[in-house]
Design a protein around this motif. Sequence first.
Motif, mmCIF file in Angstrom:
data_model
loop_
_atom_site.group_PDB
_atom_site.id
_atom_site.type_symbol
_atom_site.label_atom_id
_atom_site.label_comp_id
_atom_site.label_asym_id
_atom_site.label_seq_id
_atom_site.Cartn_x
_atom_site.Cartn_y
_atom_site.Cartn_z
ATOM 1 N N ILE A 279 -36.436 14.206 14.262
ATOM 2 C CA ILE A 279 -35.935 12.926 13.763
ATOM 3 C C ILE A 279 -37.053 12.198 13.031
ATOM 4 O O ILE A 279 -38.201 12.207 13.489
ATOM 5 C CB ILE A 279 -35.368 12.050 14.910
ATOM 6 C CG1 ILE A 279 -34.802 10.729 14.355
ATOM 7 C CG2 ILE A 279 -36.419 11.787 15.980
ATOM 8 C CD1 ILE A 279 -34.015 9.921 15.381
ATOM 9 N N THR A 280 -36.726 11.633 11.879
ATOM 10 C CA THR A 280 -37.632 10.728 11.186
ATOM 11 C C THR A 280 -36.944 9.372 11.130
ATOM 12 O O THR A 280 -35.735 9.262 11.331
ATOM 13 C CB THR A 280 -37.961 11.223 9.764
ATOM 14 O OG1 THR A 280 -36.742 11.476 9.051
ATOM 15 C CG2 THR A 280 -38.803 12.479 9.816
ATOM 16 N N SER A 281 -37.741 8.336 10.829
ATOM 17 C CA SER A 281 -37.170 7.000 11.000
ATOM 18 C C SER A 281 -37.968 5.949 10.242
ATOM 19 O O SER A 281 -39.169 6.097 9.998
ATOM 20 C CB SER A 281 -37.152 6.627 12.494
ATOM 21 O OG SER A 281 -38.412 6.895 13.102
ATOM 22 N N GLU A 282 -37.244 4.884 9.868
ATOM 23 C CA GLU A 282 -37.862 3.667 9.334
ATOM 24 C C GLU A 282 -37.224 2.519 10.094
ATOM 25 O O GLU A 282 -36.029 2.264 9.956
ATOM 26 C CB GLU A 282 -37.618 3.550 7.830
ATOM 27 C CG GLU A 282 -38.461 2.467 7.163
ATOM 28 C CD GLU A 282 -37.756 1.129 7.118
ATOM 29 O OE1 GLU A 282 -37.884 0.361 8.100
ATOM 30 O OE2 GLU A 282 -37.093 0.851 6.113
ATOM 31 N N LEU A 283 -38.032 1.823 10.925
ATOM 32 C CA LEU A 283 -37.482 0.923 11.939
ATOM 33 C C LEU A 283 -37.972 -0.514 11.825
ATOM 34 O O LEU A 283 -37.815 -1.298 12.753
ATOM 35 C CB LEU A 283 -37.801 1.487 13.328
ATOM 36 C CG LEU A 283 -37.376 2.948 13.543
ATOM 37 C CD1 LEU A 283 -37.868 3.459 14.888
ATOM 38 C CD2 LEU A 283 -35.867 3.101 13.430
ATOM 39 N N GLY A 284 -38.560 -0.864 10.715
ATOM 40 C CA GLY A 284 -38.944 -2.257 10.521
ATOM 41 C C GLY A 284 -40.121 -2.682 11.379
ATOM 42 O O GLY A 284 -40.948 -1.871 11.800
ATOM 43 N N GLY A 285 -40.187 -3.969 11.655
ATOM 44 C CA GLY A 285 -41.293 -4.515 12.434
ATOM 45 C C GLY A 285 -41.505 -5.974 12.081
ATOM 46 O O GLY A 285 -40.699 -6.600 11.385
ATOM 47 N N VAL A 286 -42.604 -6.532 12.573
ATOM 48 C CA VAL A 286 -42.976 -7.921 12.296
ATOM 49 C C VAL A 286 -44.085 -7.898 11.257
ATOM 50 O O VAL A 286 -45.213 -7.496 11.544
ATOM 51 C CB VAL A 286 -43.440 -8.639 13.579
ATOM 52 C CG1 VAL A 286 -43.935 -10.046 13.255
ATOM 53 C CG2 VAL A 286 -42.303 -8.690 14.598
ATOM 54 N N SER A 287 -43.772 -8.329 10.046
ATOM 55 C CA SER A 287 -44.726 -8.226 8.940
ATOM 56 C C SER A 287 -45.563 -9.494 8.796
ATOM 57 O O SER A 287 -45.013 -10.596 8.735
ATOM 58 C CB SER A 287 -43.981 -7.972 7.630
ATOM 59 O OG SER A 287 -43.351 -6.716 7.640
ATOM 60 N N PRO A 288 -46.887 -9.338 8.707
ATOM 61 C CA PRO A 288 -47.750 -10.512 8.499
ATOM 62 C C PRO A 288 -47.916 -10.868 7.028
ATOM 63 O O PRO A 288 -47.789 -10.008 6.144
ATOM 64 C CB PRO A 288 -49.087 -10.038 9.084
ATOM 65 C CG PRO A 288 -49.101 -8.563 8.796
ATOM 66 C CD PRO A 288 -47.665 -8.109 8.919
ATOM 67 N N VAL A 289 -48.209 -12.138 6.787
ATOM 68 C CA VAL A 289 -48.648 -12.610 5.473
ATOM 69 C C VAL A 289 -49.981 -13.313 5.705
ATOM 70 O O VAL A 289 -50.031 -14.412 6.268
ATOM 71 C CB VAL A 289 -47.641 -13.581 4.835
ATOM 72 C CG1 VAL A 289 -48.108 -13.957 3.437
ATOM 73 C CG2 VAL A 289 -46.244 -12.985 4.798
ATOM 74 N N ILE A 290 -51.057 -12.659 5.314
ATOM 75 C CA ILE A 290 -52.404 -13.177 5.546
ATOM 76 C C ILE A 290 -52.860 -13.965 4.316
ATOM 77 O O ILE A 290 -52.883 -13.421 3.205
ATOM 78 C CB ILE A 290 -53.381 -12.025 5.849
ATOM 79 C CG1 ILE A 290 -52.970 -11.307 7.137
ATOM 80 C CG2 ILE A 290 -54.816 -12.529 5.930
ATOM 81 C CD1 ILE A 290 -53.751 -10.031 7.407
ATOM 82 N N VAL A 291 -53.208 -15.239 4.513
ATOM 83 C CA VAL A 291 -53.641 -16.096 3.412
ATOM 84 C C VAL A 291 -55.146 -16.309 3.532
ATOM 85 O O VAL A 291 -55.617 -16.989 4.451
ATOM 86 C CB VAL A 291 -52.900 -17.445 3.437
ATOM 87 C CG1 VAL A 291 -53.401 -18.344 2.307
ATOM 88 C CG2 VAL A 291 -51.394 -17.224 3.325
ATOM 89 N N VAL A 292 -55.906 -15.713 2.625
ATOM 90 C CA VAL A 292 -57.362 -15.847 2.653
ATOM 91 C C VAL A 292 -57.730 -17.228 2.114
ATOM 92 O O VAL A 292 -57.369 -17.579 0.979
ATOM 93 C CB VAL A 292 -58.027 -14.748 1.812
ATOM 94 C CG1 VAL A 292 -59.553 -14.893 1.848
ATOM 95 C CG2 VAL A 292 -57.614 -13.363 2.321
ATOM 96 N N PRO A 293 -58.431 -18.052 2.888
ATOM 97 C CA PRO A 293 -58.714 -19.427 2.454
ATOM 98 C C PRO A 293 -59.666 -19.463 1.265
ATOM 99 O O PRO A 293 -60.552 -18.630 1.124
ATOM 100 C CB PRO A 293 -59.348 -20.063 3.684
ATOM 101 C CG PRO A 293 -59.947 -18.911 4.444
ATOM 102 C CD PRO A 293 -59.016 -17.759 4.204
ATOM 103 N N GLY A 294 -59.435 -20.443 0.408
ATOM 104 C CA GLY A 294 -60.291 -20.639 -0.761
ATOM 105 C C GLY A 294 -59.987 -21.988 -1.381
ATOM 106 O O GLY A 294 -59.295 -22.806 -0.787
#
Length: 567
Positions: A279-294
């Motif tokens: 079995i192979t699979s694509e099951l999503g997840g909790v995706s981050p959005v990292i904002v580098v300060p500047g």
Amino acid sequence: MSLTGTPPEVNDDLARAIDELAAGAERWARLPLDGRARLLREVHAAIAPVAEEWVRVAAAVKGLPAGSSLVGEEWLSGPYSALSAADAAARSVEALARGGSTLEGARLGAAPGGRVAVTVLPESLRESLLFHGFSVQVWLEPGVTAEQARREAGLDAVRVGANGGVCLVLGAGNISSIAPLDALYELVAHNRASIVKLNPTFASLRPVYEAAFAPLVREGLVRIVNGGPEAGAYLTTHPGIAKVHITGSARTHDAIVWGTGAEAVRRRAAGEPRLTVPITSELGGVSPVIVVPGRWGAADLRYQAEHVAMMRLHNAGHNCVAGQVLVLSADWPQRDAFLAELHAAFDRLPARGTWYPGTEGKVGQAVADHPGAELVNGRYIVEIGPGDPACTDEYFAPVLAWTQVPGTGAEFLDAAVAFANDELAGTLGANVLVVPRDRRALGARFDEAIVALRYGTVAINAWTGMGYSVVNAPWGAFPGDTLDDIGSGIGVVHNGHLLARTERTVVTGPFRPFPRSVLNGELSLFPKPPWYPEARSATATGRAMTEYAAAPSWRRLVPILFHAFRA
């Protein structure tokens, strides 16, 4: 009634379909490469005539009015993606038929850590213009050399005569091109015919899919069926199925592999899965959005806040790679200004109803877990810390969480990467926003941070969803998940160049849209992307891009550029 809960005649129809597919897989195994390429070109030609109906039905499923700019999402994530995938598959098989390599058109270079990088966008002058300022690379696993990459490219497509049997594709119910593209990949990359069981949300698309992929249906290489859990249970245990591929949730995956309740506990302890085929699979997840300060200008704050809002709210939040946790610096002087712009973007973007089954319960649970949740124009924004449910529960809904870690520069980036790797569930996609001058200042430390991010697709100043649309890029979790700990899944799809031993896809885009990009020293002529909710010409742009994908030409580029610059 049968033991599975489906009527016997339904099971008979499914069994007959599997038999037809087994015969089709055998015919495909004997089909020379040039014959395969011609068949794939037939598929490409069959998609365009039903593109309008495809979009109409998908938009109706999601409750989108015909005149809404949001219909542009359906053009790009539906027939446009399907046409691009069929063309990529045909190109690779045509190259093999000529005695060449599937890597024709792609450039091989170096990536951090001694990796080989394969550039899959842009691959032509027209792509350079169409996606000006964007690049997409595929990083191969450490230790794979350029010579090995060329030698191993092609996967099972080079094994004429090999029969992969019949795959059961359990389709997703959120993006309309997922299920057919999964079946196409199984055929081209692994010589498998597929029975595609649609998610009930897309049951009404079955006639469209059958028309779009009519050449494969005719040759017994694809069968598309509707049905609920009972049909899925019957198919997963049918002896004629050689492999299963699922796009969905980890819970559904584990039920297929291990069963449920006491059975699952017993089987896990004994190491005896109930599923006896791969079995192979694509099951999503909790995706981050990292904002580098500047130091960001007011226009940058506004534009990138809208960018983050888009990552969360595209498709009403029903995406496996939607940005869910925003990671900010506690020491960024502009943090509060950015959050204010984010609230304004949520408030400004058109109100939209959720449509995916079960969303109301997920939103209700998210609100119950966060008494301080802020309701903004029908969407929620919540502040969290480590160990919060938002770190492990994929909401699949218009709920955005934000958190903060200390530091600036490399110190912040290291802390943010550690948070993403250690606190968040899944490894499908991560996003990083950074001003170009700050990226240059970080130098090797920035590259090291990207290497450290354990995600299958990493987008820098772009959304990881673009990695899905660039079909020459592999799409899937970061390598390392197992049946015992499935995470975001095992294996990849799309992968138009049929690359072996891929590690991740890296998408890079412009920090600013044109013309501010050029005025600030960025070499990018790309306007506001058509997948932004505020892109007024999104539908016209999506239609024009689909027409271009059906028959690429310089002439068909002109309408795309015209509509895109009206966004």
